[in-house]
Design an enzyme around this catalytic site. Structure first.
Site, PDB file in Angstrom:
ATOM      1  N   CYS A 145       0.814  -1.226   0.000  1.00  0.00           N
ATOM      2  CA  CYS A 145       0.000   0.000   0.000  1.00  0.00           C
ATOM      3  C   CYS A 145       0.843   1.269   0.000  1.00  0.00           C
ATOM      4  O   CYS A 145       0.297   2.375  -0.052  1.00  0.00           O
ATOM      5  CB  CYS A 145      -0.945   0.003   1.195  1.00  0.00           C
ATOM      6  N   HIS A 279      -2.808   7.765   6.229  1.00  0.00           N
ATOM      7  CA  HIS A 279      -3.105   6.498   5.550  1.00  0.00           C
ATOM      8  C   HIS A 279      -4.517   6.055   5.946  1.00  0.00           C
ATOM      9  O   HIS A 279      -5.308   5.673   5.094  1.00  0.00           O
ATOM     10  CB  HIS A 279      -2.060   5.463   5.935  1.00  0.00           C
ATOM     11  N   HIS A 313     -10.254   1.801   0.203  1.00  0.00           N
ATOM     12  CA  HIS A 313      -8.796   1.613   0.253  1.00  0.00           C
ATOM     13  C   HIS A 313      -8.342   1.048  -1.087  1.00  0.00           C
ATOM     14  O   HIS A 313      -8.602  -0.110  -1.405  1.00  0.00           O
ATOM     15  CB  HIS A 313      -8.444   0.659   1.390  1.00  0.00           C
TER      16      HIS A 313
END
Length: 380
Positions: A145, A279, A313
């Site tokens: 990620c 994040h 996400h």
């Protein structure tokens, strides 16, 4: 050091098919997350789909690359432009489709493997280079990620070291596949109703599709061609926890090191940061670790938000989307909201509704499986 600026952005997300659409919906407090059942063998889940069915990687890449070029005022071919486009899943959907064909046929159908070389993980970056007529450096980072910020950082390094004057950089993710959904579900990481970053009652992450690609140039080169500039890349920090395959190191020591590295390279102090694009995955461990890190490093009152409550996400593309939204925040002097937050668990100044604010320097964070940590500082 060579000053590096962003002169073009291409973006597509569950919030909209363009940068402007996504930003407008984000600021309006809208979410692209809906309940979907793309695969009959799996139960319905909240997902951030761009359309009604999962998108295809090549199509997303073509869209954002074309948009970034148009936005920057550049016209292909761009022979000397570097290309750094990453993805954490790449062509996984295609490989899963091949596996299903093999399983159903109960043998290896030779005809199905005719295109296997076209779906190797790095080929998407090669295809982008072909699209713009670039024949120089091509890189295809895969750092979970953290991939989006990693890609931008690598492109910035290429320009700083004089290997090119322009680079196309970012990340593309089309992760809605049976294996990805089943894997995250097996881990207990998927939310059942929605994404609620930093909320006391957060359920986990909501997977989303998305892509963001940027045109990076040396400031001198951009000025020569009188290009518009979204902002400057001041510096970045990249570290690894060396701790666990999917859990972050609880005290965030390596994440703190990445942020300190970023601030030092950017000639900034924590007090210089006006906004942090977190994040903020809405998982228990990530939000807890990230909150500890922000509280330890930054003065109380720094504005924080995560846009994953709106987009879902997008895994490897999440940092790239975060950078795009951060640059739009700098451009419009508006802090984007952390959608879904009802009852904060942490003592942070989390932006719950878009608001005007004086923003000069921003920090964008990404933390990936395997302990990949990335931070990037941007300025007007």
């Amino acid at each position: 050091m060579v000053k590096i600026v962003v002169t073009g952005i291409g973006l597509v997300s569950a919030l909209g098919g363009s940068l402007e659409d996504s930003w407008r919906n984000l600021i309006a407090g809208k979410s692209g997350i809906r309940l979907h059942q793309p695969f009959p063998e799996l139960t319905p889940l909240p997902l951030g789909l761009i359309a009604e069915q999962p998108s295809e990687l090549t199509m997303l890449t073509r869209m954002v690359v074309a948009s970034a070029l148009q936005d920057s005022g550049l016209v292909a071919p761009l022979a000397d432009c570097a290309v750094v486009i990453g993805s954490s899943r790449s062509y996984q959907a295609s490989w899963e489709m091949l596996a299903r064909q093999m399983y159903n046929a109960n043998h290896f159908p030779v005809s199905s493997f005719g295109n296997w070389l076209d779906i190797l993980p790095h080929i998407n970056a090669i295809a982008a280079a072909r699209q713009i007529g670039a024949s120089g450096i091509v890189l295809a980072p895969m750092t979970a990620c953290a991939t989006g910020i990693w890609s931008i950082a690598q492109a910035a390094m290429l320009i700083q070291t004089g290997q090119c004057q322009q680079a196309l950089a970012g990340a593309v993710e089309a992760p809605i596949t049976p294996l990805t959904l089943a894997g995250f579900q097996q881990m207990g990481a998927l939310a059942k109703t929605g994404a609620y970053p930093f909320d006391l009652h957060r359920e986990g992450l909501v997977l989303g599709e998305g892509a963001a690609v940027f045109v990076l140039e040396s400031a001198e080169f951009a000025k020569q061609r009188q290009a518009k500039m979204y902002g400057e890349i001041l510096g970045f920090g990249l570290t690894n926890d060396a701790y666990h395959s999917n859990s972050p190191e609880p005290e965030g020591k390596s994440a703190i090191a990445a942020i300190k590295q970023c601030l030092e390279r950017s000639c900034l102090t924590p007090a210089d940061i006006d906004y942090i694009h977190a994040h903020g995955t809405a998982t228990q461990l990530n939000d807890q670790m990230e909150s500890i890190v922000i509280q330890r490093l930054f003065p109380q009152g720094v504005a924080v938000s995560s846009t994953k409550g709106s987009t879902g996400h997008t895994l490897g593309a999440s940092g790239a989307l975060g950078v795009a939204f951060s640059l739009m925040a700098l451009k419009h002097q508006i802090l984007p909201p952390c959608l879904g937050l009802q009852q904060p668990e942490f003592d942070l100044d989390i932006v719950t509704a878009a608001r005007l604010s004086k923003i000069r320097q921003v920090l964008c964070l990404s933390f990936g499986f395997g302990g990949q940590n990335a931070a990037i500082a941007l300025a007007r």
